[in-house]
Design an enzyme around this catalytic site. Structure first.
Site, mmCIF file in Angstrom:
data_model
loop_
_atom_site.group_PDB
_atom_site.id
_atom_site.type_symbol
_atom_site.label_atom_id
_atom_site.label_comp_id
_atom_site.label_asym_id
_atom_site.label_seq_id
_atom_site.Cartn_x
_atom_site.Cartn_y
_atom_site.Cartn_z
ATOM 1 C CG ASP A 16 37.590 50.845 79.240
ATOM 2 O OD1 ASP A 16 36.858 51.454 78.439
ATOM 3 O OD2 ASP A 16 37.856 49.637 79.145
ATOM 4 C CB ALA A 17 32.688 50.308 80.925
ATOM 5 C CE1 TYR A 18 30.043 47.186 77.620
ATOM 6 C CE2 TYR A 18 30.601 49.476 77.166
ATOM 7 C CZ TYR A 18 29.658 48.492 77.441
ATOM 8 O OH TYR A 18 28.329 48.837 77.567
ATOM 9 N NE ARG A 47 37.198 45.090 73.541
ATOM 10 C CZ ARG A 47 36.740 46.216 74.054
ATOM 11 N NH1 ARG A 47 35.558 46.697 73.706
ATOM 12 N NH2 ARG A 47 37.467 46.877 74.949
ATOM 13 C CB SER A 123 32.460 53.570 78.796
ATOM 14 O OG SER A 123 32.237 52.586 77.806
ATOM 15 C CG ASN A 124 35.060 54.507 73.172
ATOM 16 O OD1 ASN A 124 35.241 55.706 73.370
ATOM 17 N ND2 ASN A 124 35.988 53.734 72.632
#
Length: 225
Positions: A16-18, A47, A123-124
């Site tokens: 995942d990125a964030y 967030r 990622s989203n």
């Protein structure tokens, strides 16, 4: 020395990125002086709403660019915290496009690739967001692929979103270690059939007991320990 589980059974590690590679709160932290004492609460609200909007749209069978949801979530956060000067909005959005990577990220990615493992982001975030973020954090040379869920037309935790990784990497799902700091994302990855590793940076209590991680670590470099 053999790699620790689940890397010993993996051909690829997907991140995942964030919140996992990139510190989602670093945008607000850069402008904390201008925001004032409500900065931590503003960041948490931003967030929370960003994620909530992705879940609601997915359940409704709809999708939108993650950047659009990021903007809408910030607008909600600013309305929820009216003591914050709205003039900071443009600066916060600019900062979000170039979030700080956690300090151990580049070294960990390099080490995984030295071990012969493929590395990727799933990622989203939409493609433009991810391209900007990866470039700003100087991570592009450490990744075999940067994958947005956009082609799936739905956000994680949909199985259609997770399926993009094995399709692109040419690796069976059971040979992918999936790494996220988001416990809900770990649950989705477990349901899909990845070997999920939870990066529990802040010592959060566990949840989703039927969809457990195969391992829990406190920082990304714990993957190799």
């Amino acid at each position: 020395m053999p790699l620790p589980a689940p890397l010993d059974r993996a051909d690829a590690v997907v991140f995942d990125a964030y919140g996992t590679l990139l510190d989602v709160h670093s945008a607000v932290q850069r402008h904390a002086a201008a925001i004032g004492p409500e900065a931590p609460r503003l960041s948490e609200t931003w967030r929370q709403k960003q994620l909530e909007y992705s879940w609601v749209l997915s359940l409704c069978g709809r999708c939108a660019p993650f950047w659009t949801l990021t903007e809408r979530a910030l607008d909600f956060a600013l309305a929820r915290h009216p003591g914050v000067d709205r003039e900071v909005r443009a600066s916060l959005l600019e900062a979000y496009r170039a979030l700080d990577a956690y300090p151990e990220v580049p070294g960990t990615l390099k080490a995984l690739r030295r071990e012969g493992l493929k590395t990727a982001i799933l990622s989203n975030g939409d493609t433009a967001m991810l391209d900007a973020a990866v470039t700003a954090a100087n991570l592009q040379g450490h990744l075999d692929a940067v994958l947005s869920v956009d082609p799936a037309g739905i956000f994680k935790t949909s199985p259609r979103a997770y399926a993009l990784a094995p399709e692109r990497l040419g690796v069976a799902r059971e040979r992918i270690a999936f790494v996220s700091s988001n416990r809900w994302d770990i649950a989705g990855a477990a349901a899909y059939g990845f070997a999920p590793v939870w990066v529990n940076r802040t010592g959060q209590p566990d949840e989703y007991p039927d969809l457990a991680p195969v391992r829990e670590i406190r920082a990304l470099d714990g993957l190799l320990a």
